[in-house]
Every structure is written in C-alpha cells, then in structure tokens.
Scaffold this motif. Structure first.
Motif, short mmCIF file in Angstrom:
data_model
loop_
_atom_site.label_atom_id
_atom_site.label_comp_id
_atom_site.label_asym_id
_atom_site.label_seq_id
_atom_site.Cartn_x
_atom_site.Cartn_y
_atom_site.Cartn_z
N LYS A 166 0.83 -1.20 0.00
CA LYS A 166 0.00 0.00 0.00
C LYS A 166 0.87 1.26 0.00
O LYS A 166 0.52 2.25 -0.66
CB LYS A 166 -0.93 -0.01 1.22
N TRP A 198 -7.38 -1.62 -1.20
CA TRP A 198 -6.37 -0.64 -1.64
C TRP A 198 -6.97 0.45 -2.53
O TRP A 198 -6.24 1.20 -3.17
CB TRP A 198 -5.26 -1.34 -2.42
N GLU A 201 -5.59 4.09 -2.34
CA GLU A 201 -4.22 4.23 -2.85
C GLU A 201 -4.19 4.15 -4.38
O GLU A 201 -3.44 4.87 -5.04
CB GLU A 201 -3.32 3.16 -2.24
#
Length: 255
Positions: A166, A198, A201
């Motif tokens: 991440k 995720w 991100e």
C-alpha cells in the motif's frame, strides 16, 4: 582473470565452429550460430553451483551461472525438488553481494524456481528487507518477485506484506508504484478481498503524472470495481471530464 579466460573460451568455440564449417565444405545452415550454451548439461551446472557458497563471492561468475540455470529452465529442463532446493538456498546467500546486475539475476531465478511453502517463508523475510531498501531498483523488483511467488504458492501470505504494498502504490518513484500496481493486478486474482482494500491508494496513483502508472492504476481500479456497474460508470464519467494524460490509459478507458 575470469573475464580473460571466458573470452578465450568463447574465441576457441568460435574457431572450432568455423573449422567445422570449413571441414563440411561450407554447407552448414546459414541460420545456425554459435551458442555459448551449446552442450550445456544440468549435472555440470549443479556442480558449478558450489560457487554460491564461496566465502569470497564473485558477482560476475555467479551471474553467469544463474544465466545458465535460466537457460536450462527455458529449454524445458526439469529440476527435482532436492535440486531446486539446493539451488534456491545457494541463491539466497548471494543477497549479501552488493552488485546490481547480480541482484537482478537473483530476482529472475527466484521467480523461476517455484519455491516450496517452507522456502517461501525464507524468501518473504529476505525480499521484505529489499522492499524497505533505499535503493528503488531493489524495492521495485522485490515487490514484483515476492508478489508472483505468493500468488503461485500461498496467497494468504499477502496479509504479511500488505502494508508495504500500500505504501508502494503511492510512492514518488514511478518504477516502484508501477511495480506495486502490476503486483495488485496479479494478486487480485488469488486474494481479491485484500486487494480491494487498496482502492484509495489506487485512486491516488491514477492522478500520477507518469503514463505507465496511470495505465496500471486504471487497470487495477477497474478490476476492483468491475462487479459494480454504477461505480465503473462513475469512473468513466469522471475521467471523461478531466482526461488522463496516458494514451494507454485512454485506450483502456474506451474499452
């Protein structure tokens, strides 16, 4: 020196090939070229692997030996579990060498050796150190190799390196970020539950100025959202209003 000796061996091989062609009246196939791996035997390579355990490692010799191993594997040569394990543990000792070319060769051969479950634990600890390295080349390659190994052996181990991945997704270095995104694309097929966490991100990576990072970010974001038609529609609408720079990502958006 080793380099001079190898050069002499290569010249000797070329000379012998030329003499053989002359002896056969020049009828040798024009497309046939001299190969430094001609006649290479697995037993010979396994014996040479002893150099991995030398107190004074020679990066050039080790890299050339790894090339031979990769050549044999590429030719379909099968390794028994004991042979693979022997090579694997020998290669792990090469991490102490500070040579970029050798390190890249180590990453390549580790992906091809298909380590066992017990060996994965060792390689995870080793590659995690490289993932935290200040050397971007080590970080990016370690992410790709470890992700591939985990996806092929034990996808549940993804949780152990999730934090590192991440962080890499939003790394300032494009090579590191792209490597993490490609790893996500590979890992979502075997452990979608973790990769779907995720999304923030990945959306940040989509705003990158790097075309490759944008492309891989859009590909992974689509894989995360593809079950939600409304979410996919919102992504398309948003990117249509503020076009992305990457032509690769634009082609993917059209698809």
């Amino acid at each position: 020196t080793d380099w001079q000796t190898q050069g002499q061996q290569w010249l000797s091989g070329v000379r012998e090939a030329a003499l053989s062609t002359l002896a056969s009246g020049g009828k040798k196939d024009e497309d046939e070229v001299y190969s430094p791996f001609s006649g290479l035997q697995k037993s010979q390579v396994l014996l040479e692997c002893r150099v991995f355990h030398d107190p004074q490692l020679n990066p050039r010799v080790c890299a050339q030996l790894i090339t031979k191993i990769l050549y044999l594997l590429g030719q379909g040569e099968a390794l028994s579990r004991s042979e693979s394990t022997e090579i694997f543990f020998g290669v792990t000792k090469l991490f102490q060498a500070k040579d970029d070319h050798l390190r890249r060769m180590i990453y390549l051969v580790m992906k091809e050796l298909n380590p066992s479950a017990e060996e994965v634990i060792i390689v995870t600890a080793t590659l995690t150190k490289d993932m935290n390295s200040k050397h971007d080349l080590y970080r990016a390659n370690a992410i790709r190799v470890l992700s591939k190994i985990i996806s092929q052996t034990d996808p549940t181990m993804l949780a152990q390196i999730e934090r590192h991945l991440k962080q890499a997704l939003v790394d300032k270095n494009a090579f590191v970020a792209a490597s993490a995104l490609v790893s996500g694309i590979q890992l979502i097929r075997v452990n979608a539950e973790v990769v779907k966490r995720w999304v923030n991100e990945v959306q940040t990576a989509l705003q990158s100025d790097n075309m490759t990072v944008q492309y891989h970010a859009l590909a992974l974001l689509h894989m995360i959202k593809k079950q939600d038609r409304l979410a996919v529609s919102k992504i398309v609408t948003s990117l249509t209003r503020s076009p992305i720079k990457s032509p690769y990502a634009q082609c993917l958006l059209i698809r």
